[in-house]
Design a protein around this motif. Structure first.
Motif, mmCIF file in Angstrom:
data_model
loop_
_atom_site.group_PDB
_atom_site.id
_atom_site.type_symbol
_atom_site.label_atom_id
_atom_site.label_comp_id
_atom_site.label_asym_id
_atom_site.label_seq_id
_atom_site.Cartn_x
_atom_site.Cartn_y
_atom_site.Cartn_z
ATOM 1 N N ALA A 297 12.590 71.180 71.773
ATOM 2 C CA ALA A 297 13.895 70.538 71.595
ATOM 3 C C ALA A 297 14.078 70.025 70.172
ATOM 4 C CB ALA A 297 14.055 69.391 72.597
ATOM 5 N N PHE A 298 13.037 69.409 69.609
ATOM 6 C CA PHE A 298 13.211 68.870 68.260
ATOM 7 C C PHE A 298 13.354 69.993 67.225
ATOM 8 C CE2 PHE A 298 8.917 69.560 66.644
ATOM 9 C CZ PHE A 298 9.100 69.510 65.272
ATOM 10 N N ARG A 299 12.755 71.159 67.485
ATOM 11 C CA ARG A 299 12.920 72.289 66.562
ATOM 12 C C ARG A 299 14.353 72.798 66.580
ATOM 13 N NH1 ARG A 299 9.824 77.011 67.554
ATOM 14 N NH2 ARG A 299 10.315 77.575 65.412
ATOM 15 N N TYR A 300 15.028 72.671 67.723
ATOM 16 C CA TYR A 300 16.423 73.079 67.783
ATOM 17 C C TYR A 300 17.302 72.168 66.932
ATOM 18 C CZ TYR A 300 15.039 76.105 71.663
ATOM 19 O OH TYR A 300 14.440 77.070 72.437
ATOM 20 N N PHE A 305 21.059 71.778 62.540
ATOM 21 C CA PHE A 305 21.339 71.379 61.154
ATOM 22 C C PHE A 305 21.780 72.585 60.331
ATOM 23 C CE2 PHE A 305 19.241 71.468 56.928
ATOM 24 C CZ PHE A 305 20.017 70.523 56.264
ATOM 25 N N ALA A 306 21.045 73.700 60.483
ATOM 26 C CA ALA A 306 21.400 74.924 59.754
ATOM 27 C C ALA A 306 22.774 75.423 60.177
ATOM 28 C CB ALA A 306 20.340 75.996 59.990
ATOM 29 N N ALA A 307 23.065 75.334 61.479
ATOM 30 C CA ALA A 307 24.360 75.796 61.976
ATOM 31 C C ALA A 307 25.502 74.985 61.376
ATOM 32 C CB ALA A 307 24.389 75.710 63.502
ATOM 33 N N ARG A 308 25.299 73.687 61.237
ATOM 34 C CA ARG A 308 26.345 72.847 60.631
ATOM 35 C C ARG A 308 26.550 73.222 59.161
ATOM 36 N NH1 ARG A 308 23.652 68.712 63.540
ATOM 37 N NH2 ARG A 308 22.701 67.949 61.611
ATOM 38 N N GLY A 332 24.767 69.548 45.858
ATOM 39 C CA GLY A 332 23.520 68.834 46.101
ATOM 40 C C GLY A 332 23.685 67.548 46.883
ATOM 41 N N PRO A 333 24.596 66.641 46.479
ATOM 42 C CA PRO A 333 24.778 65.387 47.217
ATOM 43 C C PRO A 333 25.157 65.615 48.681
ATOM 44 C CG PRO A 333 25.824 65.252 45.062
ATOM 45 C CD PRO A 333 25.412 66.681 45.244
ATOM 46 N N GLU A 334 25.988 66.636 48.920
ATOM 47 C CA GLU A 334 26.403 66.920 50.301
ATOM 48 C C GLU A 334 25.216 67.377 51.144
ATOM 49 O OE1 GLU A 334 29.488 69.916 52.675
ATOM 50 O OE2 GLU A 334 29.684 69.612 50.504
ATOM 51 N N VAL A 335 24.370 68.226 50.555
ATOM 52 C CA VAL A 335 23.182 68.697 51.272
ATOM 53 C C VAL A 335 22.207 67.546 51.502
ATOM 54 C CG1 VAL A 335 21.211 70.248 51.160
ATOM 55 C CG2 VAL A 335 23.432 71.041 50.387
ATOM 56 N N GLU A 336 22.020 66.708 50.504
ATOM 57 C CA GLU A 336 21.140 65.544 50.647
ATOM 58 C C GLU A 336 21.612 64.644 51.789
ATOM 59 O OE1 GLU A 336 18.378 64.727 49.214
ATOM 60 O OE2 GLU A 336 18.244 65.668 47.231
ATOM 61 N N LYS A 337 22.926 64.457 51.884
ATOM 62 C CA LYS A 337 23.498 63.620 52.941
ATOM 63 C C LYS A 337 23.239 64.234 54.314
ATOM 64 C CE LYS A 337 27.839 61.421 54.340
ATOM 65 N NZ LYS A 337 29.298 61.260 54.021
ATOM 66 N N ALA A 338 23.401 65.555 54.414
ATOM 67 C CA ALA A 338 23.148 66.245 55.681
ATOM 68 C C ALA A 338 21.680 66.144 56.074
ATOM 69 C CB ALA A 338 23.566 67.709 55.567
ATOM 70 N N CYS A 339 20.782 66.231 55.094
ATOM 71 C CA CYS A 339 19.345 66.120 55.367
ATOM 72 C C CYS A 339 18.985 64.717 55.845
ATOM 73 C CB CYS A 339 18.547 66.472 54.117
ATOM 74 S SG CYS A 339 18.663 68.209 53.675
ATOM 75 N N LEU A 342 19.923 64.500 59.390
ATOM 76 C CA LEU A 342 18.944 65.201 60.224
ATOM 77 C C LEU A 342 17.715 64.337 60.448
ATOM 78 C CD1 LEU A 342 17.661 67.679 61.601
ATOM 79 C CD2 LEU A 342 17.005 68.500 59.325
ATOM 80 N N GLU A 343 17.219 63.721 59.390
ATOM 81 C CA GLU A 343 16.031 62.875 59.504
ATOM 82 C C GLU A 343 16.285 61.700 60.441
ATOM 83 O OE1 GLU A 343 12.505 61.445 56.524
ATOM 84 O OE2 GLU A 343 14.552 61.554 55.731
#
Length: 640
Positions: A297-300, A305-308, A332-339, A342-343
């Motif tokens: 489940a956690f791998r999904y 995240f990739a799908a978003r 970069g900032p947008e990707v950092e925010k998404a990461c 996710l965390e």
């Protein structure tokens, strides 16, 4: 403003000398090893005995025919061993895959073990796949202790038997979920044995079969029963995750086919297996607690995240090749925010509830941290810059620290006795680009702060992954070994120059050097023998080439080099005689008479340059070169 690399925003067509196909390469993964494979001083020969009857070749002929190569039914192990293998599968494989539903499958396995002669072909394929997956999860000493046989012999037997059973069940035209489960488990068994391109292609076959059965559309939308819907979701997303990683290992964009429309298959439900049963009338509600699906489940969450990210990129009208995190961009900032989001999701939904005294929970915690560090590395991947010298110091230090953490976490997962039964899963996710970057940095800065710690981790990696020394069938092992030796030679030279203490040479470095010295001695002996034959032939005026035109690896010209462009690199066909000159097909596809029986060998790739390991110069090898090199991982097969 520091200039950034343009990277691979579009795929490149690559043609290897003497190798007919053009291949697309648009990944954002490797790019740093072609030159190591070209190292004629360090090319290893005879590292693998292809005459070994138990050797596991990338033989997937069973895909092309519904007829097994052997008409007889494959043999099952004794009754006791069937139950042993089933128990190993439940403990070691099922918690990480959830491809089958153990509670409903258990009585069927027990019945089959009691009366092997009546097992249906569909089910027999699944049983053999379970045997193979169980053996894959064991170390050699465990196989010898439990079954009094070497792991390699057991793997060869059960992988071959699975392929025969799949052929007997005519899996290529199947609509059976059981056969598809068998094929997916088979993929897990062969993914670290077969070359990446074979695994990716075979995964594509499985996906086409699944699509033919409608698995890319959610079972609830199709009106299927809740139990079948849930199992279809599990199988489909395990296949997709496997396809993403297989593509990445082939130098291809990993998220090229990630659609989440209204009818698309939903993510599997986070529930315990005992909450599911055939015949259930309504779906089970998602659990907010940890279940026995926790690792899957956690791998999904990473796939979600990739799908978003994919959805966002499409909305912005960007090309799919830009979906990879390590391509240059202004977001970069947008990707950092998404990461960061996710965390936080991983922490709040899973990690804070994990009990490290439970092996599957400890693995989940470790792999979650590992996965986040992989994302961080990709966001700050050194390929985003033209050269290492242009990377800002703060950025360079960040990537170094993340790389160190990745090696620590990988080694912990592979070496912790508490996690031994799950160690089989880690090799497929080894982050080679991190390892390569560390070695590159150590070449450029041999006495860098933390260099001692880095070398300790590199040694630990060789210890926890012994195939990096013993399995020279994989050119990634040879190339990384060459790079490692050069980095260590640079370290020794820098320490001596600075009158600093030079520690004893680590065991793994000694082994790597001995391998290459043995290969060099063998090559020199063959060269001397060839010279003697030529002298004798000149004296007697006879043909000095008794092999009828077969080109040996050590006879390849040192001047050839892999051209990393879209331009075809045509072989020199002057010596091949009239066959090629009179046949355009031979010429266009890179065939020549000297390749008869050896069409799998890419000699240009293996021996393009004379590159001595004592050379302490810091040569530049682009990340794009690693991408193209890794795209074909079957270049160092034995000649025989």
């Amino acid at each position: 403003m520091v200039k950034r690399a343009s990277s691979l925003l579009k795929g490149k067509l690559v043609r290897h000398l003497n190798r007919c196909p053009l291949r697309i390469c648009n990944s954002s993964l490797w790019t740093r090893v072609v030159e190591e494979s070209h190292d004629s001083e360090n090319t290893l020969e005879g590292s693998n005995d292809s005459s070994d009857p138990e050797a596991l070749d990338d033989d997937i002929d069973f895909v092309l025919s519904s007829r097994p190569k052997i008409n007889t039914r494959p043999s099952h192990p004794p009754f006791e061993q069937i139950h042993q293998l089933w128990g190993i599968f439940i403990d070691n494989v099922d918690p990480l895959t959830k491809i089958v539903h153990v509670p409903s499958l258990r009585p069927a396995i027990q019945k089959a073990a009691s009366d092997i002669g009546t097992i249906p072909r569909n089910f027999e394929a699944l049983i053999f796949a379970i045997y193979g997956a169980a053996v894959v999860s064991l170390k050699d000493d465990e196989c010898r202790q439990r079954f009094s046989e070497a792991r390699r012999a057991l793997l060869s037997r059960y992988i071959s038997a699975t392929e025969v059973a799949l052929s007997r069940a005519k899996f290529m035209g199947t609509t059976s979920l059981v056969i598809l489960q068998a094929l997916v488990l088979h993929l897990f068994s062969v993914r670290d044995i077969y070359e990446p391109r074979v695994v990716w292609t075979l995964t594509g076959v499985a996906i086409r079969i699944a699509q033919g059965m409608g698995l890319e559309r959610d079972g609830a939308f199709l009106g299927l029963p809740p139990f079948e819907t849930e199992m279809r979701r599990r199988i489909w997303w395990q296949l997709k995750l496997h396809d993403f990683r297989s593509a990445e290992l082939c130098g291809l964009a990993k998220f090229r086919d990630l659609d989440l429309g209204a009818e698309s298959t939903k993510w599997p439900t986070n529930v315990n297996d005992d909450q599911l049963h055939p015949g259930m009338s309504s779906p089970v509600a998602e659990s907010s607690a940890l279940t026995d699906m926790v690792f899957v489940a956690f791998r999904y969450e990473f796939a979600h995240f990739a799908a978003r990210c994919v959805t966002t990129f499409r909305r912005q009208g960007k090309d799919f090749s830009q979906w990879n995190l390590d391509t240059p961009g202004e977001d970069g900032p947008e990707v950092e925010k998404a990461c960061q989001a996710l965390e936080e999701a991983l922490e709040t939904k899973y990690l804070r509830y994990c009990d490290p005294s439970q092996p599957i929970h400890l693995l989940t915690m470790l792999v979650a941290r590992y996965g986040m560090n992989v994302v961080r590395f990709l966001i700050h991947h050194p390929r985003r810059w033209v050269s290492m010298e242009q990377i800002p110091l703060a950025e360079r230090q960040l990537v170094w620290e993340v790389s160190i953490k990745l090696l620590e976490q990988f080694n912990m997962a592979q070496s912790n006795p508490f996690l031994k039964r799950f160690a089989w899963h880690g090799a497929f996710y080894q982050q080679w680009h991190t390892f390569i970057h560390l070695l590159d940095t150590l070449r450029a800065e041999p006495v860098k702060a933390d260099a001692d710690r880095a070398w300790q981790l590199i040694g630990d990696t060789y210890k926890t992954t012994p195939g990096m020394i013993s399995d020279m069938k994989k050119p990634i092992h040879v190339a990384v070994g060459n790079l490692c030796l050069k980095a260590y030679s640079d370290r020794e030279a820098a320490l001596q120059k600075g009158n600093l203490y030079v520690p004893p040479t680590p065991e793994f470095v000694l082994q790597l050097r001995q391998q290459r010295e043995a290969a060099k001695a063998k090559r020199e002996a063959r060269t001397a023998k060839s010279s003697q034959q030529e002298d004798l032939a000149n004296t007697l005026d006879i043909d000095p080439n008794p092999d009828g035109g077969v080109t040996h690896v050590s006879d390849t010209l040192e001047s050839t080099s892999l051209q990393q462009t879209t331009t075809s690199h045509q072989p020199n066909l002057a010596h091949t005689g009239s066959t090629v000159e009179s046949d355009p097909f031979y010429f266009m596809n890179g065939f020549d008479d000297s390749q008869v029986g050896n069409l799998d060998m890419d000699l240009d790739f293996m021996l393009a340059q004379d590159y001595n390991i004592e050379d302490n110069a810091t040569e530049t090898i682009t990340w794009e070169q690693w991408d193209a090199w890794l795209a074909d991982s079957n270049l160092m097969r034995p000649l025989s």
